[in-house]
Design a protein around this motif. Structure first.
Motif, mmCIF file in Angstrom:
data_model
loop_
_atom_site.group_PDB
_atom_site.id
_atom_site.type_symbol
_atom_site.label_atom_id
_atom_site.label_comp_id
_atom_site.label_asym_id
_atom_site.label_seq_id
_atom_site.Cartn_x
_atom_site.Cartn_y
_atom_site.Cartn_z
ATOM 1 N N GLU A 180 59.064 73.614 33.541
ATOM 2 C CA GLU A 180 59.185 73.039 35.042
ATOM 3 C C GLU A 180 57.839 72.358 35.284
ATOM 4 O O GLU A 180 58.133 71.342 36.076
ATOM 5 C CB GLU A 180 59.372 74.148 35.915
ATOM 6 N N SER A 213 58.169 68.450 36.628
ATOM 7 C CA SER A 213 57.509 67.788 37.862
ATOM 8 C C SER A 213 56.406 67.126 37.989
ATOM 9 O O SER A 213 56.341 65.890 38.672
ATOM 10 C CB SER A 213 57.216 69.198 38.915
ATOM 11 N N GLU A 262 58.098 63.690 36.994
ATOM 12 C CA GLU A 262 58.701 63.087 37.757
ATOM 13 C C GLU A 262 57.816 62.271 39.083
ATOM 14 O O GLU A 262 58.081 61.230 39.378
ATOM 15 C CB GLU A 262 59.502 64.262 38.774
#
Length: 152
Positions: free
Chosen positions: A84, A88, A91
């Motif tokens: 995760e 992130s 992103e």
């Protein structure tokens, strides 16, 4: 040498009158097919041979299994947290690159209209100043090396 049929019959009768055979003693009157189990292609004999797990062993085995499951869940949780965080961060990098791309598109549209964006002017003047500073520092270094080489 073949024995006459009558003699064979007498020998058979005498054999069966002797009492139970060793196999019959072993089977205790049960059919032989019921004594052995075939499990996974191997013949298993019932009995008390081998080590029987005690209740303590079963409890310890259950506890080890539970501990292993806890550790597996913890590793899985850490792996998902790592993934995760990785997603992130990627992103955020994608967003930054999109913003940069949009800025370059705007610069190109401005230059197509004959305008030079102030950011590009600043970059160009900054590069010219850097080049002039680098050239002057190169000349200074070259002068120092020339002076050092002439001293010999």
């Amino acid at each position: 040498p073949q024995l006459p049929r009558q003699e064979l019959r007498e020998q058979r009768a005498a054999f069966f009158q002797q009492g139970p055979t060793p196999l019959e003693n072993h089977t205790q009157g049960k059919p032989v097919g019921q004594l052995f189990q075939v499990v996974g292609g191997k013949v298993k004999k019932p009995g008390k041979r081998g080590r029987k797990p005690a209740k303590i062993d079963l409890k310890a085995k259950l506890e080890r299994s539970r501990q292993s499951a806890r550790e597996c869940r913890a590793r899985k949780k850490l792996r998902y947290q790592y993934l995760e965080e990785l997603v992130s961060s990627r992103e955020r990098a994608i967003c930054a690159l999109r913003e940069e791309l949009e800025m370059y598109k705007q610069w190109c549209m401005a230059m197509d209209q004959g305008k030079i964006p102030s950011e590009i002017k600043a970059l160009l003047t900054g590069e010219e100043q850097n080049k002039s500073q680098q050239n002057s520092s190169r000349h200074m270094k070259a002068g120092k090396t020339d002076a050092n080489s002439n001293s010999w």
